[in-house]
Enzyme design. Structure first.
Site, PDB file in Angstrom:
ATOM      1  N   THR A 117       0.813  -1.218   0.000  1.00  0.00           N
ATOM      2  CA  THR A 117       0.000   0.000   0.000  1.00  0.00           C
ATOM      3  C   THR A 117       0.844   1.264   0.000  1.00  0.00           C
ATOM      4  OG1 THR A 117      -1.531   1.291   1.370  1.00  0.00           O
ATOM      5  CG2 THR A 117      -0.121  -0.233   2.526  1.00  0.00           C
ATOM      6  N   TYR A 141      -1.649   0.148   9.941  1.00  0.00           N
ATOM      7  CA  TYR A 141      -1.910  -0.587   8.698  1.00  0.00           C
ATOM      8  C   TYR A 141      -0.679  -0.498   7.778  1.00  0.00           C
ATOM      9  CZ  TYR A 141      -3.677  -1.286   3.961  1.00  0.00           C
ATOM     10  OH  TYR A 141      -3.828  -1.691   2.671  1.00  0.00           O
TER      11      TYR A 141
END
Ligand code: UDP
Length: 327
Positions: A117, A141
Site C-alpha cells: 500500500t 496498517y
C-alpha cells in the site's frame, strides 16, 4: 491448468483477481477465512476456507493444490481501525503473512504477488512518491504492510522466493458485469459510502477533515479502478514466471482527487445529490497520497484503462444497484 493460490479471494480485490485469473486460463484457488470476505464472491474456482494464522491448514492447501504462485490479498485494511487496535493488524497481517510466506517457501512455490500500500510511504509533503521514496508509515496498517515487504525481501534472499510487490493507491470501482464488487461490513471506504449516502442507506457522508493543507481542505488520494489493478497483477505474474525477479511497483494513476472532488463527480455520474456533513480528521490519514511513478507502465506494460473517476463511480454504482449489494 495451473493453479494460483489467492488469499482473500472472497474479498473485494481478490474476487476481481480470481475472475481475471480464470479468464487468463488459470485456476484461482481462494483461501479465505470469511472474516471480511463473502462466500458468494467465490465464483471462479475452488474455495478453501481457512485462516492465515493456521499454519497446518495452509500446508494442507499447498499440498492439495500445488499452486505455481500465490497472490496475497488477505489482510485487515482499515487505516482508522489500525490506529485503535494496532495489535490486531500486527497479528493478522504480519503474523498471517509470515505463515503464508513460510508455507509457500517450504512447499517450493517460488512466485509471490503481494498487495502492499501507498500507506507505507506516510505523510510526505511535496514529495513525488515513487518506489524509491522513503517509507515512513503513520498508521499501523501501513507499518504492518511495510513489515511484510521486509519479510519478502528476506525470504527472497534466503529461500529464493521471488515477489512482485504492488503498492496500491486507492482502489475503487467494480467489475463491469457487476458479477463481483465492493462489499465491506462495516463499509469504511469513500466511494461506497458516498453511494450509500446517495441512495439513503446512510444519512450522510461524513467528510473526515476540512482543514487539510489542500486546495479545498480535504484529503487527496489517487484512485485506481479495481479491474486495472488486477490487470497489473496478471502482468506481475507473467513478470515473475519470465524469470525477471523481485520488483516493487506503485499502482496509481498519478492524478489526485480530493474528497470533495470525488463527491462532486459521484453526484454528476448518478444525477443525485450527496448528503454530507463535515467531521473531524480521522486518525492516521495522510494529507495527500499520489503516485509519482510510471514504473508499472514502463516495465510491466500496464495501462490503466478505466481509472477515471467517471468510470470508477459508474461501475461502483452499477454494482451498488445490482441487487448483489444488500444492506
Ligand atoms: N473519507 C471521508 N469520509 C469517509 C471515509 C473516507 O472523508 O466516511 C476520506 C478519508 O479521510 C480519505 C479518503 O476519504 O481521505 C479515502 O479514504 P478510504 O477509507 O476510502 O481509503 P484510505 O485512503 O484510508 O485507504
Amino acid at each position: 491448468m495451473e493453479k494460483i493460490l489467492v488469499t482473500g479471494g472472497a474479498g473485494y480485490i481478490g474476487s476481481h483477481a480470481c475472475k481475471a485469473l480464470k479468464a487468463a486460463g488459470f485456476i484461482p484457488v481462494t483461501f479465505d477465512n470469511l472474516a471480511t470476505g463473502w462466500k458468494d464472491a467465490v465464483k471462479f474456482g475452488p474455495f478453501e476456507e481457512g485462516d492465515l494464522l493456521d499454519r497446518a491448514r495452509l500446508d494442507e492447501v499447498f499440498a492439495a493444490h500445488a499452486p505455481v504462485a500465490v497472490m496475497h490479498f488477505a489482510a485487515l485494511s482499515q487505516v482508522g481501525e489500525s490506529m485503535q487496535v494496532p495489535g490486531k493488524y500486527w497479528r493478522v497481517n504480519v503474523g498471517g503473512s509470515l505463515n503464508l510466506i513460510e508455507a509457500a517457501a517450504e512447499a517450493g512455490c517460488k512466485h509471490f504477488v503481494f498487495s502492499s500500500t501507498c500507506a507505507t510511504y506516510g505523510d510526505q509533503d511535496n514529495v513525488v512518491l515513487d518506489e524509491d521514496s522513503a517509507q515512513r508509515p503513520i498508521n499501523a496498517y501501513g507499518a504492518s504492510k511495510r513489515a511484510i515487504e521486509d519479510m519478502l525481501h528476506d525470504f527472497g534472499a534466503s529461500a529464493g522466493l521471488e515477489s512482485v510487490i504492488f503498492r496500491y493507491f486507492n482502489v475503487a470501482g467494480a467489475d463491469r458485469d457487476a458479477e463481483v464488487g465492493e462489499f465491506h461490513r462495516p463499509e469504511t471506504h469513500l466511494v461506497p459510502l458516498i453511494l450509500d449516502a446517495i441512495d439513503g442507506k446512510r444519512d450522510a457522508l461524513t467528510i473526515f477533515g476540512t482543514d487539510y493543507d489542500t486546495p479545498d481542505g480535504t484529503c487527496i488520494r489517487d484512485y485506481v479502478h479495481v479491474c486495472d489493478l488486477v490487470d497489473a497483477h496478471l502482468l506481475g505474474l507473467t513478470w515473475l514466471r519470465a524469470g525477471k525477479g523481485s520488483r516493487v511497483f506503485n499502482l496509481g494513476t498519478g492524478e489526485g482527487f480530493s474528497v470533495r472532488e470525488v463527491m462532486n463527480r459521484a453526484a454528476e455520474v448518478t444525477g443525485r445529490e450527496v448528503p454530507t456533513q463535515e467531521g473531524a480528521r480521522r486518525a492516521g490519514d495522510c494529507t495527500k497520497l499520489v503516485s509519482g511513478s510510471v514504473r508499472a507502465e514502463r516495465e510491466l506494460g500496464w495501462t490503466p484503462r478505466r481509472s477515471t473517476l467517471e468510470h470508477m463511480v459508474a461501475d461502483a454504482w452499477k454494482w451498488h444497484q445490482s441487487g448483489h449489494y444488500e444492506k
